[in-house]
Design a protein around this motif. Sequence first.
Motif, PDB file in Angstrom:
ATOM      1  N   MET A 124      33.390  34.306  35.074  1.00  0.00           N
ATOM      2  CA  MET A 124      32.819  34.348  36.318  1.00  0.00           C
ATOM      3  C   MET A 124      33.100  36.132  36.527  1.00  0.00           C
ATOM      4  O   MET A 124      32.045  36.905  37.002  1.00  0.00           O
ATOM      5  CB  MET A 124      33.305  33.909  37.421  1.00  0.00           C
ATOM      6  N   ASP A 125      34.333  36.739  35.981  1.00  0.00           N
ATOM      7  CA  ASP A 125      34.528  38.052  36.306  1.00  0.00           C
ATOM      8  C   ASP A 125      33.604  38.947  35.316  1.00  0.00           C
ATOM      9  O   ASP A 125      33.320  40.034  35.808  1.00  0.00           O
ATOM     10  CB  ASP A 125      36.056  38.076  35.874  1.00  0.00           C
ATOM     11  N   LEU A 126      33.492  38.275  34.006  1.00  0.00           N
ATOM     12  CA  LEU A 126      32.471  39.161  33.059  1.00  0.00           C
ATOM     13  C   LEU A 126      31.080  39.429  33.628  1.00  0.00           C
ATOM     14  O   LEU A 126      30.312  40.180  33.464  1.00  0.00           O
ATOM     15  CB  LEU A 126      32.417  38.266  31.875  1.00  0.00           C
ATOM     16  N   VAL A 127      30.526  38.304  34.376  1.00  0.00           N
ATOM     17  CA  VAL A 127      29.180  38.397  34.840  1.00  0.00           C
ATOM     18  C   VAL A 127      29.073  38.980  36.350  1.00  0.00           C
ATOM     19  O   VAL A 127      28.093  38.947  36.869  1.00  0.00           O
ATOM     20  CB  VAL A 127      28.273  36.962  34.811  1.00  0.00           C
ATOM     21  N   GLY A 128      30.257  39.399  36.875  1.00  0.00           N
ATOM     22  CA  GLY A 128      30.401  40.097  38.219  1.00  0.00           C
ATOM     23  C   GLY A 128      30.190  39.265  39.339  1.00  0.00           C
ATOM     24  O   GLY A 128      29.873  39.469  40.260  1.00  0.00           O
ATOM     25  N   LEU A 129      30.757  37.850  39.248  1.00  0.00           N
ATOM     26  CA  LEU A 129      31.054  36.857  40.349  1.00  0.00           C
ATOM     27  C   LEU A 129      32.660  36.710  40.535  1.00  0.00           C
ATOM     28  O   LEU A 129      33.208  36.332  39.624  1.00  0.00           O
ATOM     29  CB  LEU A 129      30.352  35.555  40.053  1.00  0.00           C
ATOM     30  N   ASP A 130      33.135  36.933  41.695  1.00  0.00           N
ATOM     31  CA  ASP A 130      34.358  37.115  42.263  1.00  0.00           C
ATOM     32  C   ASP A 130      34.832  35.226  42.324  1.00  0.00           C
ATOM     33  O   ASP A 130      34.296  34.519  43.049  1.00  0.00           O
ATOM     34  CB  ASP A 130      34.449  37.498  43.530  1.00  0.00           C
ATOM     35  N   PRO A 131      35.689  34.879  41.235  1.00  0.00           N
ATOM     36  CA  PRO A 131      36.079  33.431  41.227  1.00  0.00           C
ATOM     37  C   PRO A 131      36.487  32.820  42.513  1.00  0.00           C
ATOM     38  O   PRO A 131      36.054  31.796  42.738  1.00  0.00           O
ATOM     39  CB  PRO A 131      37.053  33.532  40.123  1.00  0.00           C
ATOM     40  N   LYS A 132      37.174  33.781  43.108  1.00  0.00           N
ATOM     41  CA  LYS A 132      37.701  33.313  44.473  1.00  0.00           C
ATOM     42  C   LYS A 132      36.620  32.989  45.528  1.00  0.00           C
ATOM     43  O   LYS A 132      36.743  32.000  46.333  1.00  0.00           O
ATOM     44  CB  LYS A 132      38.647  34.317  45.086  1.00  0.00           C
ATOM     45  N   LEU A 133      35.510  33.593  45.370  1.00  0.00           N
ATOM     46  CA  LEU A 133      34.442  33.557  46.410  1.00  0.00           C
ATOM     47  C   LEU A 133      33.458  32.324  45.867  1.00  0.00           C
ATOM     48  O   LEU A 133      33.002  31.709  46.715  1.00  0.00           O
ATOM     49  CB  LEU A 133      33.647  34.866  46.459  1.00  0.00           C
ATOM     50  N   TYR A 134      33.295  32.371  44.578  1.00  0.00           N
ATOM     51  CA  TYR A 134      31.899  31.716  44.085  1.00  0.00           C
ATOM     52  C   TYR A 134      32.240  30.308  43.252  1.00  0.00           C
ATOM     53  O   TYR A 134      31.600  29.512  42.790  1.00  0.00           O
ATOM     54  CB  TYR A 134      31.275  32.480  43.158  1.00  0.00           C
ATOM     55  N   ARG A 135      33.684  30.079  42.964  1.00  0.00           N
ATOM     56  CA  ARG A 135      33.989  29.153  42.149  1.00  0.00           C
ATOM     57  C   ARG A 135      33.587  27.848  42.448  1.00  0.00           C
ATOM     58  O   ARG A 135      33.031  26.868  41.893  1.00  0.00           O
ATOM     59  CB  ARG A 135      35.330  29.049  41.882  1.00  0.00           C
ATOM     60  N   SER A 143      22.167  33.077  45.538  1.00  0.00           N
ATOM     61  CA  SER A 143      20.940  33.645  45.271  1.00  0.00           C
ATOM     62  C   SER A 143      20.294  33.611  44.042  1.00  0.00           C
ATOM     63  O   SER A 143      21.093  33.048  43.253  1.00  0.00           O
ATOM     64  CB  SER A 143      21.038  35.264  45.496  1.00  0.00           C
ATOM     65  N   GLY A 144      19.015  33.773  43.741  1.00  0.00           N
ATOM     66  CA  GLY A 144      18.528  33.449  42.669  1.00  0.00           C
ATOM     67  C   GLY A 144      19.174  34.372  41.270  1.00  0.00           C
ATOM     68  O   GLY A 144      19.452  33.797  40.426  1.00  0.00           O
ATOM     69  N   GLY A 145      19.624  35.751  41.734  1.00  0.00           N
ATOM     70  CA  GLY A 145      20.233  36.320  40.794  1.00  0.00           C
ATOM     71  C   GLY A 145      21.562  35.880  40.431  1.00  0.00           C
ATOM     72  O   GLY A 145      21.898  36.008  39.428  1.00  0.00           O
ATOM     73  N   GLN A 146      22.444  35.341  41.269  1.00  0.00           N
ATOM     74  CA  GLN A 146      23.540  34.987  41.183  1.00  0.00           C
ATOM     75  C   GLN A 146      23.549  33.536  40.390  1.00  0.00           C
ATOM     76  O   GLN A 146      24.482  33.528  39.521  1.00  0.00           O
ATOM     77  CB  GLN A 146      24.252  34.478  42.816  1.00  0.00           C
ATOM     78  N   GLY A 178      16.061  43.955  37.115  1.00  0.00           N
ATOM     79  CA  GLY A 178      16.564  45.181  36.565  1.00  0.00           C
ATOM     80  C   GLY A 178      17.942  45.153  36.482  1.00  0.00           C
ATOM     81  O   GLY A 178      18.624  45.478  35.417  1.00  0.00           O
ATOM     82  N   ASN A 179      18.714  44.450  37.597  1.00  0.00           N
ATOM     83  CA  ASN A 179      20.093  44.491  37.549  1.00  0.00           C
ATOM     84  C   ASN A 179      20.725  43.463  36.569  1.00  0.00           C
ATOM     85  O   ASN A 179      21.720  43.630  35.854  1.00  0.00           O
ATOM     86  CB  ASN A 179      20.557  44.016  38.883  1.00  0.00           C
ATOM     87  N   LEU A 180      19.824  42.431  36.375  1.00  0.00           N
ATOM     88  CA  LEU A 180      20.469  41.286  35.483  1.00  0.00           C
ATOM     89  C   LEU A 180      20.294  41.931  33.978  1.00  0.00           C
ATOM     90  O   LEU A 180      20.882  41.524  33.064  1.00  0.00           O
ATOM     91  CB  LEU A 180      19.438  40.126  35.590  1.00  0.00           C
ATOM     92  N   GLN A 181      19.149  42.463  33.666  1.00  0.00           N
ATOM     93  CA  GLN A 181      18.959  43.186  32.312  1.00  0.00           C
ATOM     94  C   GLN A 181      20.130  44.268  31.959  1.00  0.00           C
ATOM     95  O   GLN A 181      20.595  44.429  31.126  1.00  0.00           O
ATOM     96  CB  GLN A 181      17.435  43.963  32.526  1.00  0.00           C
ATOM     97  N   ASP A 182      20.441  45.080  33.104  1.00  0.00           N
ATOM     98  CA  ASP A 182      21.389  45.877  32.798  1.00  0.00           C
ATOM     99  C   ASP A 182      22.861  45.207  32.486  1.00  0.00           C
ATOM    100  O   ASP A 182      23.830  45.520  31.682  1.00  0.00           O
ATOM    101  CB  ASP A 182      21.624  46.829  34.112  1.00  0.00           C
TER     102      ASP A 182
END
Length: 383
Positions: A124-135, A143-146, A178-182
């Motif tokens: 989760m940290d590697l793909v930019g999602l805070d585990p505390k918030l999203y686990r 969202s679709g991007g998440q 674009g953000n996901l490609q990056d």
Amino acid sequence: MSGAEIRLENVTKRYPNTKAPAVDEFTMTIPAGKIVVFVGPSGCGKTTTMRMINRMVEPTSGVITIGGEDALGLDADQLRRGIGYAIQQAGLFPHFTVAQNIAVVPGLLKWDRKRIDDRVDEMMDLVGLDPKLYRDRLPRQLSGGQQQRVGVARALAADPPVLLMDEPFGAVDPITRGNLQDELLRLQAELGKTIVFVTHDFDEAVKLGDKIAVLGDRSSIQQYDTPDAILANPANDTVAGFVGAGASLKQLTLMRVRDVEYGTADDVLTVGLGDTPSSVASQLQQSGRTYALVVDDRRRPQRWVHVRELGGRSSLADTGKPVGDSVSTQSTLQDALEAILTEGGRAVVTGAKGEVVGTIDITTVTDVIASLRSEHGVEDGAS
């Protein structure tokens, strides 16, 4: 685990009651640790070809090896557990939490509970999602991007050498795409997987691919080469149709923000969300600037504020304009141009963790365009 070489030799797929094969005698070597993009029109067989690598589609004939091992001689379930797979709209289990989705393959591999929990947090940290918030969230709460980030995290959770990606970013809006490609390019720089990526979007192929395979009917290989070689010398009319007009401007998709001299973080006044509007106004006045960039406690960009907007305000949280589109150092100059136009003159540049590292303005990009036009000639550059 680093990537593994994939070899396909004379791989054919015939479906019952059809004259022509869907894929006919496909032969290719996909180098270890590289991104190879299959691009071609709908129905040409690119997804079928990719799905034969993990035997979601069983080949009729031919040989497939992964890291020198015969993929067709393995148990299909065992094979798939060693290959990451990410698809359009993420394909998450709707009643599983984010953590449960990411843990699927490690669970099948009988990892112990602590190892799985640690790996979920790491991914989760590697793909930019805070585990505390999203686990503990469900897919419908993202969202679709998440959701796509979770899909990539799930595909990589068991550290497979190979990742197959079937139009994974095709269902999200252009900025998120674009953000996901990056993000994928950043992950690849860190992980070095062998990635086979299917798309119908040639610009996406140029941005992501170490090599591109332009495919025609029945997955016939029209050209298999580096993006710059294909842009410079399309092998035939089919490939030229994908490249399209204005190949010099497509060079913007080959060039990264990191390749040009963009403004540093010192060129813009950055202030914290907790700063008072009056203190920001004072800093702007002292520095002779009119704009400040508001960042959070991890220095991620939040808002632009103009000195005129600070009077009478008690907080920066709702002052000024939110940063709508930013680019990373991995972004292409095409991405940067789009972000600059969206933002109205310049865009924020972020680093590996989303932190502000500078800004890029329209002049920087137009100077590159002028140079490319000069190199490629007026006819091509003007088209």
